[in-house]
Design an enzyme around this catalytic site. Structure first.
Site, short mmCIF file in Angstrom:
data_model
loop_
_atom_site.label_atom_id
_atom_site.label_comp_id
_atom_site.label_asym_id
_atom_site.label_seq_id
_atom_site.Cartn_x
_atom_site.Cartn_y
_atom_site.Cartn_z
N ARG A 1 -10.17 -1.97 7.21
CA ARG A 1 -9.18 -2.91 8.16
C ARG A 1 -9.00 -2.14 9.30
O ARG A 1 -8.74 -3.08 10.51
CB ARG A 1 -7.97 -3.07 7.09
CG ARG A 1 -7.13 -1.81 6.72
CD ARG A 1 -6.12 -1.66 8.05
NE ARG A 1 -4.65 -0.95 7.36
CZ ARG A 1 -4.26 0.11 8.14
NH1 ARG A 1 -4.56 0.63 9.37
NH2 ARG A 1 -3.16 0.29 7.58
N LYS B 1 0.68 -1.06 -0.02
CA LYS B 1 -0.01 0.00 -0.02
C LYS B 1 0.99 1.25 0.09
O LYS B 1 1.78 1.24 0.72
CB LYS B 1 -1.01 -0.02 1.28
CG LYS B 1 -1.75 1.18 1.22
CD LYS B 1 -2.99 1.11 2.53
CE LYS B 1 -2.31 1.40 3.59
NZ LYS B 1 -3.51 1.38 4.63
N GLN C 1 -12.72 7.35 9.93
CA GLN C 1 -12.46 6.11 10.60
C GLN C 1 -13.43 5.86 11.59
O GLN C 1 -13.65 4.61 11.92
CB GLN C 1 -11.22 6.48 11.18
CG GLN C 1 -10.00 6.66 10.36
CD GLN C 1 -9.68 5.17 9.70
OE1 GLN C 1 -10.22 4.15 9.94
NE2 GLN C 1 -8.77 5.18 9.00
#
Length: 331
Positions: free
Chosen positions: A115, A71, A143
């Site tokens: 995730r 990533k 988030q």
């Protein structure tokens, strides 16, 4: 052979939280067993742009499946105001470990949100009281949504208290979940008193006082992902059963990085890594435990495990845009 391009909506549609959580648990276990490779997260600091790049590669063998990827992610704090772009953007390259073929290029920003929520869920499952019904969230940004969605998968959450200085962000959060939960705005102290508390802010001075936490609150400290960030008082970290995701990352850029660098916190104050608990080498919550705290920096193995779930379902559902990235005529 073709590479599958997956945009944000494709990632969200195929990252089923109920499957991402066990995939992340498998990833923590593989890392603890030594069946994963995860070089240290590398940073390119760009102070002239008030930002940075981060590269996060990993490989893991979870037994029934294996996966690899990298990533490429940034944090540019001026993006929303100056460029009308998100502060954080990411791109995930998901590859076949057998031959290195890039199976997919996918949105890493949505992947990161999902995730991160799933990682909090894994920690909560092992460290929170079994009948936890209230969740406090400090920080109502992007988030916060997956914190609730992940944790609600493994605990019977009924009440949610969300706190943020941005009243509009709190209002959006409440509107999103008011049909499914008893959700309301509250102070940091009210959020901290819940059975489970997730903090997802970028602050560099502690904002959650030790005195506000409930007697048996489990804390997911998710906000600190760079040196200098610090959401919780040192007293909390010293009092809690302190569990980390990875020693090198948390001491460098996790919630513990500031007191660690100052010598306030030492290795003796760390109970263990989450992977040790997942594989059963250390117990999670025990009857006599009070406050527990999970210090999450976000690991590349989590991204790879989530990308595995996304890619497999995208193929099943015929989602995404296949394209030729590799010229297979070249040997």
């Amino acid at each position: 052979m073709e590479t599958l391009l997956l945009n944000p909506s494709d990632v969200v549609a195929n990252a089923r939280m109920a499957e991402v959580i066990p995939a992340l648990s498998d990833a923590f276990a593989a890392y603890e067993r030594g069946d994963a490779q995860m070089p240290a997260k590398s940073y390119i600091d760009l102070p002239r742009y008030d930002g940075d790049f981060r590269s996060m590669p990993a490989y893991l063998d979870a037994g029934e499946w294996e996966a690899a990827g990298i990533k490429w992610v940034n944090v540019h704090t001026d993006n929303p105001d100056e460029y009308d772009l998100p502060t954080v953007m990411g791109t995930m390259i998901y590859s076949d470990p057998r031959n290195a073929f890039p199976l997919s290029v996918m949105d890493g920003t949505s992947l990161t949100r999902i995730r991160t929520g799933a990682a909090a869920a894994v920690a909560t499952d092992h460290l929170a009281v079994a009948d936890a019904r209230s969740l406090g969230i400090v920080g109502a940004g992007v988030q916060s949504y997956t914190q609730l969605e992940g944790i609600a998968e493994i605990r019977p959450i009924e009440e949610v208290v969300v706190s943020d200085i941005d009243e509009a962000a709190v209002a959006r959060f409440i509107e999103r979940y008011e049909d499914d939960f008893d959700v309301r705005a509250g102070s940091i102290a009210e959020a901290a008193a819940c059975d489970v508390l997730s903090t997802v802010t970028p602050v560099e001075e502690p904002i959650v006082p030790r005195s506000a936490l409930g007697e048996h609150t489990h804390v997911n400290a998710m906000g600190a992902d760079a040196a200098g960030k610090h959401e919780h008082e040192d007293e909390t970290l010293l009092d809690a059963k302190l569990v980390i995701d990875d020693f090198s990352q948390t001491t460098h850029s996790g919630e513990i990085n500031v007191p660690w660098s100052a010598g306030v916190l030492s290795e003796d104050d760390i109970y263990g890594e989450l992977g040790e608990i997942v594989v059963g080498d250390r117990p999670g919550r025990e009857p006599g435990d009070g406050i527990t705290l999970f210090d999450s920096t976000g690991l590349a193995i989590q991204d790879v495990a989530t990308a595995h779930v996304v890619y497999e379902h995208a193929r099943e559902n015929d989602n995404g845009y296949p394209f030729e990235l590799v010229d297979t005529r070249i040997r």
